[in-house]
Design a protein around this motif. Structure first.
Motif, PDB file in Angstrom:
ATOM      1  N   ARG A  66       0.730  -0.977  -0.078  1.00 15.57           N
ATOM      2  CA  ARG A  66      -0.362   0.390   0.248  1.00 15.57           C
ATOM      3  C   ARG A  66       1.137   1.355   0.035  1.00 15.57           C
ATOM      4  O   ARG A  66       1.759   1.190   0.874  1.00 15.57           O
ATOM      5  N   GLN A  67       0.827   1.720  -0.982  1.00 15.03           N
ATOM      6  CA  GLN A  67       1.682   3.400  -1.160  1.00 15.03           C
ATOM      7  C   GLN A  67       0.329   4.311  -1.688  1.00 15.03           C
ATOM      8  O   GLN A  67      -0.073   4.088  -2.422  1.00 15.03           O
ATOM      9  N   TYR A  68       0.828   6.406  -0.602  1.00 13.86           N
ATOM     10  CA  TYR A  68       0.002   6.880  -0.989  1.00 13.86           C
ATOM     11  C   TYR A  68       0.311   7.519  -2.565  1.00 13.86           C
ATOM     12  O   TYR A  68       2.079   7.189  -2.579  1.00 13.86           O
ATOM     13  N   ALA A  73      -3.609  10.889  -5.959  1.00 13.49           N
ATOM     14  CA  ALA A  73      -3.832  11.502  -4.219  1.00 13.49           C
ATOM     15  C   ALA A  73      -5.058  10.623  -3.303  1.00 13.49           C
ATOM     16  O   ALA A  73      -5.834  10.796  -3.132  1.00 13.49           O
ATOM     17  N   LYS A  74      -4.554   9.467  -3.348  1.00 10.43           N
ATOM     18  CA  LYS A  74      -4.688   8.077  -2.955  1.00 10.43           C
ATOM     19  C   LYS A  74      -3.869   6.975  -2.521  1.00 10.43           C
ATOM     20  O   LYS A  74      -2.646   6.681  -3.195  1.00 10.43           O
ATOM     21  N   VAL A  75      -4.257   5.851  -1.665  1.00 14.81           N
ATOM     22  CA  VAL A  75      -3.837   4.716  -1.262  1.00 14.81           C
ATOM     23  C   VAL A  75      -3.489   3.566  -2.776  1.00 14.81           C
ATOM     24  O   VAL A  75      -5.124   3.235  -2.717  1.00 14.81           O
ATOM     25  N   GLU A 145      10.016   7.091   0.580  1.00 16.31           N
ATOM     26  CA  GLU A 145       9.701   5.925   0.111  1.00 16.31           C
ATOM     27  C   GLU A 145       8.987   5.540   1.432  1.00 16.31           C
ATOM     28  O   GLU A 145       9.518   5.090   2.083  1.00 16.31           O
ATOM     29  N   PHE A 146       7.883   5.818   1.751  1.00 17.34           N
ATOM     30  CA  PHE A 146       7.205   5.396   2.548  1.00 17.34           C
ATOM     31  C   PHE A 146       5.632   4.611   1.822  1.00 17.34           C
ATOM     32  O   PHE A 146       5.028   4.443   0.989  1.00 17.34           O
ATOM     33  N   LEU A 147       5.513   2.956   2.677  1.00 13.00           N
ATOM     34  CA  LEU A 147       5.079   2.283   2.022  1.00 13.00           C
ATOM     35  C   LEU A 147       5.003   1.073   2.798  1.00 13.00           C
ATOM     36  O   LEU A 147       5.531   0.791   3.426  1.00 13.00           O
ATOM     37  N   GLU A 148       3.148   0.342   2.586  1.00 12.60           N
ATOM     38  CA  GLU A 148       4.009  -0.665   3.892  1.00 12.60           C
ATOM     39  C   GLU A 148       3.180  -2.194   2.958  1.00 12.60           C
ATOM     40  O   GLU A 148       2.465  -2.228   1.153  1.00 12.60           O
ATOM     41  N   VAL A 149       3.755  -3.049   3.460  1.00 14.29           N
ATOM     42  CA  VAL A 149       3.944  -4.556   3.136  1.00 14.29           C
ATOM     43  C   VAL A 149       2.420  -5.196   3.772  1.00 14.29           C
ATOM     44  O   VAL A 149       2.287  -5.542   5.194  1.00 14.29           O
ATOM     45  N   LEU A 150       2.182  -6.096   2.871  1.00 11.71           N
ATOM     46  CA  LEU A 150       1.291  -7.237   3.485  1.00 11.71           C
ATOM     47  C   LEU A 150       0.778  -8.013   2.562  1.00 11.71           C
ATOM     48  O   LEU A 150       1.242  -8.626   1.212  1.00 11.71           O
ATOM     49  N   THR A 151       0.697  -8.778   2.774  1.00 14.17           N
ATOM     50  CA  THR A 151       0.104 -10.871   2.454  1.00 14.17           C
ATOM     51  C   THR A 151      -1.579 -10.621   1.887  1.00 14.17           C
ATOM     52  O   THR A 151      -2.348  -9.750   3.019  1.00 14.17           O
ATOM     53  N   ASP A 168      -4.929   0.059 -10.132  1.00 19.35           N
ATOM     54  CA  ASP A 168      -3.603   0.428 -10.510  1.00 19.35           C
ATOM     55  C   ASP A 168      -3.050   0.027 -12.192  1.00 19.35           C
ATOM     56  O   ASP A 168      -3.173  -1.768 -11.888  1.00 19.35           O
ATOM     57  N   GLY A 169      -3.338  -0.224 -12.827  1.00 28.21           N
ATOM     58  CA  GLY A 169      -2.601  -0.444 -14.153  1.00 28.21           C
ATOM     59  C   GLY A 169      -1.900  -1.849 -14.059  1.00 28.21           C
ATOM     60  O   GLY A 169      -1.852  -2.863 -14.467  1.00 28.21           O
ATOM     61  N   LYS A 170      -0.394  -1.910 -13.551  1.00 26.10           N
ATOM     62  CA  LYS A 170       0.699  -2.769 -13.209  1.00 26.10           C
ATOM     63  C   LYS A 170       0.120  -3.916 -13.068  1.00 26.10           C
ATOM     64  O   LYS A 170       0.479  -5.076 -13.351  1.00 26.10           O
ATOM     65  N   THR A 171      -0.841  -3.992 -12.020  1.00 27.76           N
ATOM     66  CA  THR A 171      -1.004  -4.422 -10.937  1.00 27.76           C
ATOM     67  C   THR A 171      -2.395  -5.630 -11.417  1.00 27.76           C
ATOM     68  O   THR A 171      -2.179  -6.599 -11.712  1.00 27.76           O
ATOM     69  N   LEU A 172      -3.613  -4.750 -12.031  1.00 28.38           N
ATOM     70  CA  LEU A 172      -4.558  -5.303 -13.257  1.00 28.38           C
ATOM     71  C   LEU A 172      -4.122  -5.938 -13.909  1.00 28.38           C
ATOM     72  O   LEU A 172      -3.765  -7.233 -14.386  1.00 28.38           O
ATOM     73  N   ILE A 173      -2.703  -5.645 -15.011  1.00 29.45           N
ATOM     74  CA  ILE A 173      -2.347  -6.546 -15.862  1.00 29.45           C
ATOM     75  C   ILE A 173      -1.544  -8.121 -15.322  1.00 29.45           C
ATOM     76  O   ILE A 173      -1.554  -8.935 -15.378  1.00 29.45           O
ATOM     77  N   ALA A 174      -0.470  -7.861 -14.135  1.00 28.94           N
ATOM     78  CA  ALA A 174       0.000  -8.959 -13.774  1.00 28.94           C
ATOM     79  C   ALA A 174      -1.408  -9.843 -13.277  1.00 28.94           C
ATOM     80  O   ALA A 174      -0.973 -11.125 -13.125  1.00 28.94           O
ATOM     81  N   ALA A 175      -2.198  -9.027 -12.799  1.00 30.20           N
ATOM     82  CA  ALA A 175      -3.254  -9.713 -11.791  1.00 30.20           C
ATOM     83  C   ALA A 175      -3.896 -10.907 -12.765  1.00 30.20           C
ATOM     84  O   ALA A 175      -4.014 -11.992 -13.336  1.00 30.20           O
ATOM     85  N   HIS A 176      -4.080 -10.734 -14.456  1.00 35.88           N
ATOM     86  CA  HIS A 176      -4.866 -11.399 -15.663  1.00 35.88           C
ATOM     87  C   HIS A 176      -3.670 -12.498 -15.976  1.00 35.88           C
ATOM     88  O   HIS A 176      -4.257 -13.194 -15.718  1.00 35.88           O
TER      89      HIS A 176
END
Length: 193
Positions: A66-68, A73-75, A145-151, A168-176
């Motif tokens: 999770r990253q802002y 203007a969104k996490v 850089e400020f981000l939270e890592v989660l599983t 997020d486009g790259k995340t949706l492509i990777a999900a495909h």
């Protein structure tokens, strides 16, 4: 390639040279002999990593962040990713970004492919990598850089993609690609690194 579609640069002008992005304006000759202006962002390219934690029962959990993101203007919920350093190979970048952002290193890597997220106004490409055999370690985030890592379990992540929580486009492509692999339609070529 059909010559009836090609455009040729006749003049090039750099409008802005920033830390990450460069803005270019080219005058091009069109296939019909006329000229036109093409403005675009020059980007060094990037990688996105799909880190898979394989559980004893055969289920998958995914390492996400999770990253802002200031421009929207969104996490955002995303897979780990980052831009290539000058002269850096894509796999080396993927390994570095995974370690720096999440603390994980991977025993095996598989290249999924490459895509261009916005061909109308950017030279950016994103190289997609899968990682498994993960070992946790310490993160090494950049100073800014400020981000939270989660599983997340695979199905929960896919539900967030289906419901529009993940945009997020790259995340949706990777999900495909992840869906294709999980279904057995695509078989990754896992390499021990």
């Amino acid at each position: 390639m059909s010559k009836t579609l090609l455009e040729t640069a006749v003049h090039r002008e750099e409008l802005y040279h920033g830390k990450i992005l460069h803005l270019q304006r080219d005058t091009v000759e069109l296939p019909n002999g006329q000229t036109a202006i093409r403005e675009y962002v020059v980007h060094p390219g990037a990688v996105v990593i799909v880190p898979i934690l394989e559980r004893e029962d055969g289920s998958w959990e995914l390492v996400l962040e999770r990253q802002y993101r200031y421009p929207v203007a969104k996490v955002m919920l995303e897979f780990p990713a980052g831009k290539l350093d000058h002269g850096e190979e894509c796999l080396a970048s993927a390994q570095r970004e995974l370690r720096e952002e999440t603390g994980y290193s991977a025993a095996e890597w598989a290249h999924a492919g490459l895509f261009h997220p916005v061909v109308a106004y950017s030279t950016e490409f994103i190289d997609v990598w899968f990682a498994r055999g993960l070992t946790a370690g310490d993160r090494d985030l950049d100073e800014e850089e400020f981000l939270e890592v989660l599983t997340l379990p695979l199905e929960e992540f896919l539900d967030q993609c289906r419901t529009g929580s993940v945009t997020d486009g790259k995340t949706l492509i990777a999900a495909h690609w992840l869906l294709q692999i999980r279904a057995g339609a695509w078989v990754p070529d896992w390499q021990r690194v």
